[in-house]
Design a protein around this motif. Structure first.
Motif, PDB file in Angstrom:
ATOM      1  N   GLY A 109      -1.745  -9.083 -17.284  1.00  0.00           N
ATOM      2  CA  GLY A 109      -2.504  -8.959 -16.032  1.00  0.00           C
ATOM      3  C   GLY A 109      -2.720  -7.520 -15.583  1.00  0.00           C
ATOM      4  N   LEU A 110      -2.223  -6.538 -16.339  1.00  0.00           N
ATOM      5  CA  LEU A 110      -2.419  -5.144 -15.922  1.00  0.00           C
ATOM      6  C   LEU A 110      -3.805  -4.641 -16.325  1.00  0.00           C
ATOM      7  N   LEU A 159      -8.574   1.502  -5.600  1.00  0.00           N
ATOM      8  CA  LEU A 159      -8.654   2.202  -6.889  1.00  0.00           C
ATOM      9  C   LEU A 159      -8.217   3.648  -6.676  1.00  0.00           C
ATOM     10  N   THR A 160      -7.564   4.231  -7.694  1.00  0.00           N
ATOM     11  CA  THR A 160      -7.172   5.639  -7.569  1.00  0.00           C
ATOM     12  C   THR A 160      -8.004   6.551  -8.472  1.00  0.00           C
ATOM     13  N   ASN A 161      -8.532   6.025  -9.585  1.00  0.00           N
ATOM     14  CA  ASN A 161      -9.249   6.881 -10.532  1.00  0.00           C
ATOM     15  C   ASN A 161     -10.442   6.155 -11.149  1.00  0.00           C
ATOM     16  N   ARG A 214       3.270   8.369  -9.957  1.00  0.00           N
ATOM     17  CA  ARG A 214       2.824   7.354  -8.997  1.00  0.00           C
ATOM     18  C   ARG A 214       2.010   6.288  -9.692  1.00  0.00           C
ATOM     19  N   SER A 215       1.874   5.143  -9.049  1.00  0.00           N
ATOM     20  CA  SER A 215       1.075   4.081  -9.657  1.00  0.00           C
ATOM     21  C   SER A 215      -0.400   4.483  -9.632  1.00  0.00           C
ATOM     22  N   MET A 226      -7.635  -0.817 -15.364  1.00  0.00           N
ATOM     23  CA  MET A 226      -6.289  -0.638 -15.917  1.00  0.00           C
ATOM     24  C   MET A 226      -5.339  -0.287 -14.787  1.00  0.00           C
ATOM     25  N   ARG A 227      -4.334  -1.127 -14.600  1.00  0.00           N
ATOM     26  CA  ARG A 227      -3.352  -0.854 -13.546  1.00  0.00           C
ATOM     27  C   ARG A 227      -2.089  -0.301 -14.190  1.00  0.00           C
ATOM     28  N   TYR A 228      -1.590   0.785 -13.622  1.00  0.00           N
ATOM     29  CA  TYR A 228      -0.366   1.402 -14.143  1.00  0.00           C
ATOM     30  C   TYR A 228       0.661   1.417 -13.019  1.00  0.00           C
ATOM     31  N   PRO A 229       1.709   0.601 -13.148  1.00  0.00           N
ATOM     32  CA  PRO A 229       2.732   0.603 -12.090  1.00  0.00           C
ATOM     33  C   PRO A 229       3.430   1.960 -12.034  1.00  0.00           C
ATOM     34  N   ALA A 230       4.027   2.294 -10.882  1.00  0.00           N
ATOM     35  CA  ALA A 230       4.759   3.562 -10.739  1.00  0.00           C
ATOM     36  C   ALA A 230       5.905   3.582 -11.754  1.00  0.00           C
TER      37      ALA A 230
END
Ligand code: SAH
Ligand code: SF4
Length: 374
Positions: A88-89, A174-176, A117-118, A108-112
Protein backbone atom coordinates in the motif's frame (compact mmCIF):
# COMPACT_ATOMS: atom_id res chain seq x y z
CA UNK A 1 -12.08 4.79 -4.28
CA UNK A 2 -10.57 6.33 -7.37
CA UNK A 3 -11.62 9.75 -8.61
CA UNK A 4 -13.72 8.83 -11.59
CA UNK A 5 -15.31 11.60 -13.55
CA UNK A 6 -18.39 11.48 -15.67
CA UNK A 7 -17.18 11.59 -19.23
CA UNK A 8 -19.15 12.98 -22.11
CA UNK A 9 -18.35 13.30 -25.78
CA UNK A 10 -18.13 17.10 -25.63
CA UNK A 11 -15.37 17.07 -23.03
CA UNK A 12 -12.65 18.03 -25.51
CA UNK A 13 -14.30 21.31 -26.44
CA UNK A 14 -14.56 22.59 -22.86
CA UNK A 15 -11.71 24.43 -21.16
CA UNK A 16 -10.12 22.70 -18.20
CA UNK A 17 -10.14 24.62 -14.91
CA UNK A 18 -7.18 22.68 -13.55
CA UNK A 19 -4.19 24.16 -15.33
CA UNK A 20 -5.54 27.70 -15.04
CA UNK A 21 -3.44 29.97 -12.85
CA UNK A 22 -5.22 32.50 -10.62
CA UNK A 23 -4.93 35.14 -13.36
CA UNK A 24 -6.54 32.80 -15.94
CA UNK A 25 -9.40 32.05 -13.57
CA UNK A 26 -9.87 35.76 -12.94
CA UNK A 27 -10.03 36.39 -16.70
CA UNK A 28 -12.60 33.61 -17.12
CA UNK A 29 -14.87 34.95 -14.38
CA UNK A 30 -14.47 38.50 -15.58
CA UNK A 31 -15.62 37.39 -19.04
CA UNK A 32 -18.60 35.76 -17.35
CA UNK A 33 -19.43 38.97 -15.47
CA UNK A 34 -18.61 37.42 -12.09
CA UNK A 35 -16.80 39.19 -9.24
CA UNK A 36 -13.03 38.70 -9.06
CA UNK A 37 -13.12 36.80 -5.75
CA UNK A 38 -14.76 33.83 -7.49
CA UNK A 39 -11.33 33.01 -8.92
CA UNK A 40 -9.90 32.71 -5.40
CA UNK A 41 -12.79 30.53 -4.29
CA UNK A 42 -12.51 28.16 -7.23
CA UNK A 43 -8.70 28.01 -6.99
CA UNK A 44 -9.07 27.01 -3.33
CA UNK A 45 -11.46 24.18 -4.18
CA UNK A 46 -9.29 22.86 -6.97
CA UNK A 47 -5.77 23.33 -5.69
CA UNK A 48 -6.18 23.10 -1.93
CA UNK A 49 -9.31 21.05 -1.29
CA UNK A 50 -8.91 18.83 -4.39
CA UNK A 51 -12.62 19.12 -5.16
CA UNK A 52 -13.34 18.86 -8.88
CA UNK A 53 -17.11 18.63 -8.99
CA UNK A 54 -18.53 22.18 -9.24
CA UNK A 55 -21.65 21.06 -7.37
CA UNK A 56 -19.49 20.39 -4.32
CA UNK A 57 -18.10 23.96 -4.36
CA UNK A 58 -20.44 25.04 -1.63
CA UNK A 59 -19.66 28.74 -1.45
CA UNK A 60 -20.54 29.35 -5.12
CA UNK A 61 -24.08 30.32 -6.15
CA UNK A 62 -25.98 27.48 -7.75
CA UNK A 63 -26.21 29.15 -11.17
CA UNK A 64 -22.41 29.48 -11.27
CA UNK A 65 -21.94 25.85 -10.28
CA UNK A 66 -24.28 24.89 -13.10
CA UNK A 67 -22.42 27.05 -15.58
CA UNK A 68 -19.07 25.60 -14.54
CA UNK A 69 -20.47 22.08 -14.86
CA UNK A 70 -21.78 22.64 -18.38
CA UNK A 71 -19.13 24.92 -19.85
CA UNK A 72 -15.88 23.69 -18.29
CA UNK A 73 -14.26 20.48 -17.22
CA UNK A 74 -12.49 20.63 -13.88
CA UNK A 75 -9.92 17.83 -14.11
CA UNK A 76 -8.84 16.91 -17.66
CA UNK A 77 -8.23 13.24 -16.89
CA UNK A 78 -9.90 10.26 -15.32
CA UNK A 79 -8.60 7.10 -13.70
CA UNK A 80 -8.97 3.90 -15.69
CA UNK A 81 -7.29 1.69 -13.12
CA UNK A 82 -5.26 2.07 -9.99
CA UNK A 83 -3.09 -0.63 -8.51
CA UNK A 84 -1.08 -0.71 -5.33
CA UNK A 85 2.12 -2.48 -4.31
CA UNK A 86 4.68 -2.45 -1.50
CA UNK A 87 1.93 -3.07 1.04
CA UNK A 88 0.00 0.00 0.00
CA UNK A 89 2.98 2.38 0.00
CA UNK A 90 3.02 2.59 -3.81
CA UNK A 91 -0.01 3.33 -6.00
CA UNK A 92 0.07 3.47 -9.77
CA UNK A 93 -2.77 5.05 -11.74
CA UNK A 94 -3.46 4.64 -15.41
CA UNK A 95 -5.14 7.89 -16.46
CA UNK A 96 -7.17 8.61 -19.56
CA UNK A 97 -6.91 12.09 -21.06
CA UNK A 98 -9.76 13.78 -22.90
CA UNK A 99 -8.47 12.66 -26.33
CA UNK A 100 -8.34 9.06 -25.15
CA UNK A 101 -4.54 9.01 -24.66
CA UNK A 102 -3.28 7.16 -21.61
CA UNK A 103 -0.55 8.14 -19.17
CA UNK A 104 0.60 6.72 -15.89
CA UNK A 105 1.48 8.38 -12.60
CA UNK A 106 2.76 6.89 -9.38
CA UNK A 107 2.38 7.84 -5.72
CA UNK A 108 5.20 6.67 -3.46
CA UNK A 109 4.83 7.01 0.29
CA UNK A 110 7.94 6.82 2.45
CA UNK A 111 7.33 6.51 6.19
CA UNK A 112 9.67 8.46 8.52
CA UNK A 113 12.88 6.52 9.22
CA UNK A 114 15.77 7.27 11.57
CA UNK A 115 16.45 10.93 11.00
CA UNK A 116 14.61 11.31 7.68
CA UNK A 117 11.11 12.74 7.64
CA UNK A 118 8.26 10.97 5.92
CA UNK A 119 7.73 11.84 2.27
CA UNK A 120 4.85 11.47 -0.13
CA UNK A 121 6.11 11.80 -3.65
CA UNK A 122 4.13 11.74 -6.85
CA UNK A 123 5.88 10.88 -10.10
CA UNK A 124 4.17 12.46 -13.11
CA UNK A 125 4.41 12.24 -16.89
CA UNK A 126 5.12 15.24 -19.12
CA UNK A 127 4.36 13.77 -22.56
CA UNK A 128 2.45 10.88 -24.07
CA UNK A 129 5.38 8.75 -25.23
CA UNK A 130 8.82 10.27 -25.83
CA UNK A 131 10.89 11.16 -28.89
CA UNK A 132 14.31 10.57 -27.33
CA UNK A 133 14.11 6.84 -27.89
CA UNK A 134 16.37 5.36 -25.20
CA UNK A 135 16.40 1.65 -26.11
CA UNK A 136 16.08 0.39 -22.50
CA UNK A 137 12.98 2.50 -21.74
CA UNK A 138 9.39 1.39 -22.27
CA UNK A 139 8.31 4.94 -23.17
CA UNK A 140 11.21 5.38 -25.58
CA UNK A 141 10.13 2.31 -27.50
CA UNK A 142 6.75 3.98 -28.16
CA UNK A 143 7.89 7.22 -29.78
CA UNK A 144 6.25 10.60 -29.10
CA UNK A 145 2.52 11.00 -29.35
CA UNK A 146 2.04 14.49 -27.92
CA UNK A 147 2.91 16.99 -25.23
CA UNK A 148 0.78 17.13 -22.10
CA UNK A 149 -0.98 20.42 -21.29
CA UNK A 150 -0.29 22.26 -18.00
CA UNK A 151 -3.70 21.05 -16.79
CA UNK A 152 -2.84 17.43 -17.54
CA UNK A 153 0.45 17.72 -15.65
CA UNK A 154 -1.06 19.50 -12.63
CA UNK A 155 -4.06 17.14 -12.89
CA UNK A 156 -1.88 14.08 -12.21
CA UNK A 157 -0.60 15.73 -9.03
CA UNK A 158 -4.11 16.68 -7.91
CA UNK A 159 -5.44 13.22 -8.64
CA UNK A 160 -2.98 11.79 -6.13
CA UNK A 161 -3.29 14.72 -3.71
CA UNK A 162 -6.94 13.75 -3.39
CA UNK A 163 -6.24 10.02 -3.27
CA UNK A 164 -3.67 10.57 -0.53
CA UNK A 165 -6.35 12.10 1.70
CA UNK A 166 -8.57 9.11 1.04
CA UNK A 167 -5.68 6.77 1.92
CA UNK A 168 -4.17 8.59 4.91
CA UNK A 169 -6.92 10.90 6.13
CA UNK A 170 -7.84 14.55 5.93
CA UNK A 171 -4.64 16.38 6.82
CA UNK A 172 -2.34 14.40 4.52
CA UNK A 173 -0.41 16.36 1.91
CA UNK A 174 2.03 15.53 -0.87
CA UNK A 175 5.59 16.59 -0.08
CA UNK A 176 7.37 16.14 -3.44
CA UNK A 177 6.69 16.02 -7.15
CA UNK A 178 9.13 14.43 -9.62
CA UNK A 179 8.82 14.71 -13.40
CA UNK A 180 10.16 11.24 -13.98
CA UNK A 181 7.21 9.53 -15.59
CA UNK A 182 6.69 9.29 -19.30
CA UNK A 183 8.25 11.85 -21.58
CA UNK A 184 11.11 14.32 -21.69
CA UNK A 185 10.01 17.31 -19.55
CA UNK A 186 12.45 19.77 -21.11
CA UNK A 187 11.11 18.95 -24.59
CA UNK A 188 7.76 20.28 -23.30
CA UNK A 189 9.32 23.04 -21.27
CA UNK A 190 6.65 25.72 -21.68
CA UNK A 191 3.79 23.56 -20.41
CA UNK A 192 5.94 21.94 -17.73
CA UNK A 193 6.95 25.36 -16.47
CA UNK A 194 3.37 26.64 -16.36
CA UNK A 195 2.46 23.52 -14.40
CA UNK A 196 5.31 24.13 -11.95
CA UNK A 197 4.19 27.74 -11.46
CA UNK A 198 0.70 26.54 -10.52
CA UNK A 199 2.10 23.88 -8.19
CA UNK A 200 4.26 26.52 -6.54
CA UNK A 201 1.85 29.47 -6.32
CA UNK A 202 0.47 30.24 -2.83
CA UNK A 203 -3.01 30.48 -4.41
CA UNK A 204 -2.24 27.28 -6.33
CA UNK A 205 -1.03 24.08 -4.67
CA UNK A 206 1.60 25.92 -2.60
CA UNK A 207 4.37 23.33 -3.03
CA UNK A 208 7.90 24.72 -2.58
CA UNK A 209 9.89 24.87 -5.83
CA UNK A 210 12.64 22.92 -4.13
CA UNK A 211 10.24 20.05 -3.70
CA UNK A 212 9.80 19.68 -7.46
CA UNK A 213 12.43 17.81 -9.49
CA UNK A 214 12.77 17.69 -13.26
CA UNK A 215 14.53 14.67 -14.73
CA UNK A 216 16.04 15.17 -18.18
CA UNK A 217 17.90 13.14 -20.75
CA UNK A 218 20.19 16.17 -21.11
CA UNK A 219 18.81 18.95 -23.33
CA UNK A 220 21.73 21.26 -22.55
CA UNK A 221 20.26 24.60 -23.75
CA UNK A 222 17.07 23.93 -21.76
CA UNK A 223 19.09 23.11 -18.64
CA UNK A 224 20.63 26.59 -19.00
CA UNK A 225 17.17 28.11 -19.36
CA UNK A 226 16.08 26.25 -16.24
CA UNK A 227 19.12 27.61 -14.39
CA UNK A 228 18.03 31.16 -15.24
CA UNK A 229 14.49 30.73 -13.87
CA UNK A 230 13.57 32.45 -10.62
CA UNK A 231 12.04 29.29 -9.13
CA UNK A 232 14.77 26.88 -8.10
CA UNK A 233 13.50 23.43 -8.96
CA UNK A 234 15.63 20.32 -8.53
CA UNK A 235 17.51 18.89 -11.50
CA UNK A 236 18.21 15.23 -12.23
CA UNK A 237 20.15 14.25 -15.36
CA UNK A 238 19.94 10.79 -16.86
CA UNK A 239 23.60 10.05 -17.49
CA UNK A 240 23.68 6.24 -17.91
CA UNK A 241 27.12 6.24 -19.61
CA UNK A 242 30.48 7.95 -19.01
CA UNK A 243 31.58 8.15 -22.67
CA UNK A 244 29.91 9.72 -25.72
CA UNK A 245 30.25 6.52 -27.71
CA UNK A 246 28.16 4.53 -25.29
CA UNK A 247 25.79 7.38 -24.40
CA UNK A 248 25.05 7.97 -28.10
CA UNK A 249 23.53 4.50 -28.09
CA UNK A 250 21.82 4.51 -24.69
CA UNK A 251 20.51 8.10 -24.71
CA UNK A 252 20.37 9.04 -28.41
CA UNK A 253 19.90 12.78 -27.77
CA UNK A 254 23.59 12.67 -26.78
CA UNK A 255 24.41 12.90 -30.49
CA UNK A 256 23.02 16.42 -30.34
CA UNK A 257 24.28 17.45 -26.88
CA UNK A 258 27.45 15.65 -25.86
CA UNK A 259 28.30 14.73 -22.28
CA UNK A 260 30.69 17.71 -22.05
CA UNK A 261 27.92 20.12 -23.12
CA UNK A 262 25.50 18.63 -20.61
CA UNK A 263 28.03 18.82 -17.77
CA UNK A 264 28.79 22.44 -18.71
CA UNK A 265 25.09 23.28 -18.54
CA UNK A 266 24.95 21.57 -15.14
CA UNK A 267 27.78 23.79 -13.94
CA UNK A 268 25.70 26.81 -14.96
CA UNK A 269 22.75 25.36 -13.01
CA UNK A 270 24.88 24.79 -9.90
CA UNK A 271 26.39 28.26 -9.98
CA UNK A 272 22.98 29.89 -10.45
CA UNK A 273 21.14 27.83 -7.84
CA UNK A 274 23.83 26.46 -5.46
CA UNK A 275 21.88 23.22 -5.67
CA UNK A 276 23.48 19.88 -6.39
CA UNK A 277 22.58 17.96 -9.52
CA UNK A 278 21.49 14.36 -9.28
CA UNK A 279 22.84 12.03 -12.00
CA UNK A 280 20.75 8.97 -12.70
CA UNK A 281 22.51 5.86 -13.89
CA UNK A 282 20.49 2.75 -14.76
CA UNK A 283 22.73 -0.25 -14.18
CA UNK A 284 22.84 -2.51 -17.26
CA UNK A 285 24.74 -5.74 -17.06
CA UNK A 286 28.02 -5.77 -19.05
CA UNK A 287 27.01 -2.55 -20.81
CA UNK A 288 27.71 0.33 -18.42
CA UNK A 289 28.49 -1.36 -15.10
CA UNK A 290 32.27 -2.05 -15.11
CA UNK A 291 34.43 -0.64 -12.35
CA UNK A 292 36.43 1.20 -15.00
CA UNK A 293 33.21 2.92 -16.04
CA UNK A 294 32.56 3.78 -12.38
CA UNK A 295 35.97 5.49 -12.27
CA UNK A 296 35.11 7.36 -15.48
CA UNK A 297 31.80 8.55 -14.00
CA UNK A 298 33.61 9.82 -10.91
CA UNK A 299 36.22 11.62 -13.04
CA UNK A 300 33.50 13.24 -15.12
CA UNK A 301 31.74 14.66 -12.08
CA UNK A 302 34.89 15.69 -10.25
CA UNK A 303 34.54 19.22 -8.88
CA UNK A 304 30.81 19.46 -9.63
CA UNK A 305 28.23 19.62 -6.84
CA UNK A 306 26.81 16.24 -7.79
CA UNK A 307 25.08 13.18 -6.48
CA UNK A 308 24.86 9.84 -8.29
CA UNK A 309 21.72 7.76 -8.09
CA UNK A 310 22.19 4.20 -9.32
CA UNK A 311 18.94 2.70 -10.60
CA UNK A 312 18.51 -1.06 -10.77
CA UNK A 313 17.35 -1.54 -14.38
CA UNK A 314 13.80 -2.72 -14.92
CA UNK A 315 13.82 -5.11 -17.78
CA UNK A 316 11.47 -4.06 -20.57
CA UNK A 317 10.07 -6.58 -23.06
CA UNK A 318 11.68 -6.11 -26.45
CA UNK A 319 14.83 -4.57 -24.98
CA UNK A 320 18.15 -6.47 -25.03
CA UNK A 321 19.34 -4.91 -21.75
CA UNK A 322 19.49 -6.88 -18.51
CA UNK A 323 19.85 -5.59 -14.95
CA UNK A 324 23.27 -5.68 -13.32
CA UNK A 325 23.73 -8.16 -10.47
CA UNK A 326 23.27 -6.60 -7.05
CA UNK A 327 26.90 -7.24 -6.07
CA UNK A 328 28.06 -5.24 -9.10
CA UNK A 329 25.78 -2.32 -8.26
CA UNK A 330 27.29 -2.17 -4.75
CA UNK A 331 30.87 -2.40 -6.07
CA UNK A 332 30.14 0.38 -8.58
CA UNK A 333 28.70 2.51 -5.80
CA UNK A 334 31.80 1.97 -3.64
CA UNK A 335 34.15 3.15 -6.42
CA UNK A 336 32.20 6.39 -6.80
CA UNK A 337 31.94 7.00 -3.07
CA UNK A 338 35.68 6.39 -2.58
CA UNK A 339 36.28 9.29 -4.93
CA UNK A 340 34.33 11.60 -2.66
CA UNK A 341 31.06 11.70 -4.61
CA UNK A 342 27.84 10.87 -2.82
CA UNK A 343 26.15 7.89 -4.41
CA UNK A 344 23.00 6.00 -3.49
CA UNK A 345 21.10 3.09 -4.96
CA UNK A 346 17.47 3.90 -5.71
CA UNK A 347 15.07 1.75 -3.75
CA UNK A 348 12.90 -0.21 -6.10
CA UNK A 349 9.24 0.63 -5.93
CA UNK A 350 6.26 -1.00 -7.48
CA UNK A 351 8.14 -3.53 -9.55
CA UNK A 352 5.33 -6.01 -9.34
CA UNK A 353 2.97 -3.46 -10.91
CA UNK A 354 5.48 -2.24 -13.50
CA UNK A 355 5.19 1.00 -11.62
CA UNK A 356 8.79 1.92 -11.01
CA UNK A 357 9.38 5.52 -11.95
CA UNK A 358 10.91 5.76 -15.39
CA UNK A 359 9.36 2.56 -16.47
CA UNK A 360 5.81 3.75 -16.58
CA UNK A 361 3.56 2.59 -19.34
CA UNK A 362 5.19 -0.79 -19.66
CA UNK A 363 2.37 -2.97 -20.83
CA UNK A 364 -0.22 -0.19 -20.52
CA UNK A 365 -2.22 -1.75 -23.32
CA UNK A 366 -2.15 -5.06 -21.49
CA UNK A 367 -3.18 -3.40 -18.30
CA UNK A 368 -6.26 -1.96 -19.92
CA UNK A 369 -7.39 -5.18 -21.47
CA UNK A 370 -6.79 -7.07 -18.22
CA UNK A 371 -8.14 -4.61 -15.68
CA UNK A 372 -10.56 -2.26 -17.38
CA UNK A 373 -12.20 -4.45 -19.93
CA UNK A 374 -11.64 -7.84 -18.40
N1 SAH B 1 12.79 11.58 -19.88
C1 SAH B 1 13.35 11.92 -18.64
C2 SAH B 1 12.42 11.63 -17.46
C3 SAH B 1 11.65 10.36 -17.48
S1 SAH B 1 12.55 8.89 -17.32
C4 SAH B 1 14.68 11.26 -18.44
O1 SAH B 1 15.04 10.40 -19.22
O2 SAH B 1 15.37 11.65 -17.51
C5 SAH B 1 13.02 8.86 -15.59
C6 SAH B 1 14.26 8.00 -15.30
O3 SAH B 1 13.99 6.58 -15.45
C7 SAH B 1 15.40 8.29 -16.26
O4 SAH B 1 16.62 8.35 -15.56
C8 SAH B 1 15.35 7.09 -17.17
O5 SAH B 1 16.57 6.92 -17.84
C9 SAH B 1 15.02 5.99 -16.22
N2 SAH B 1 14.56 4.76 -16.87
C10 SAH B 1 13.89 4.62 -18.03
N3 SAH B 1 13.67 3.32 -18.31
C11 SAH B 1 14.19 2.62 -17.28
C12 SAH B 1 14.27 1.24 -16.99
N4 SAH B 1 13.79 0.32 -17.83
N5 SAH B 1 14.88 0.87 -15.85
C13 SAH B 1 15.38 1.81 -15.01
N6 SAH B 1 15.33 3.12 -15.22
C14 SAH B 1 14.75 3.54 -16.36
FE1 SF4 C 1 12.41 9.45 -23.03
FE2 SF4 C 1 13.47 9.44 -20.58
FE3 SF4 C 1 12.56 7.15 -21.67
FE4 SF4 C 1 14.77 8.26 -22.63
S1 SF4 C 1 14.47 7.44 -20.56
S2 SF4 C 1 13.07 7.49 -23.85
S3 SF4 C 1 14.31 10.41 -22.41
S4 SF4 C 1 11.34 8.94 -21.12
Amino acid sequence: MAVLLRSTSSVEARPSLVGMAAADLRALFEAWGEPGYRARQVARWLYQQFVFDPFEMRDLPLRLRERLATETIALPLEAVTERSADEGLTHKALLRLSDGSLVESVLMRYPARDRSRSRRTVCVSSQVGCAVGCPFCATGLLGLKRNLTPGEIVGQVLYFARRLREIEGDGANLTNVVLMGEGEPLANFRNVWRAIEILNAPDGVGLGARRVTISTSGLAPRIRELAAKPLQVGLAVSLHAPTDDLRNRLVPVNRRYSIAEVIDACRAYVSATRRRVSFEYAMMRDVNDSLEQARQVAALLDGLLAHVNLIPLNHVDGSPFEPSPWSRILAFQRVIQERGISCTVRSERGNDIEGACGQLRARAADTISRDALG
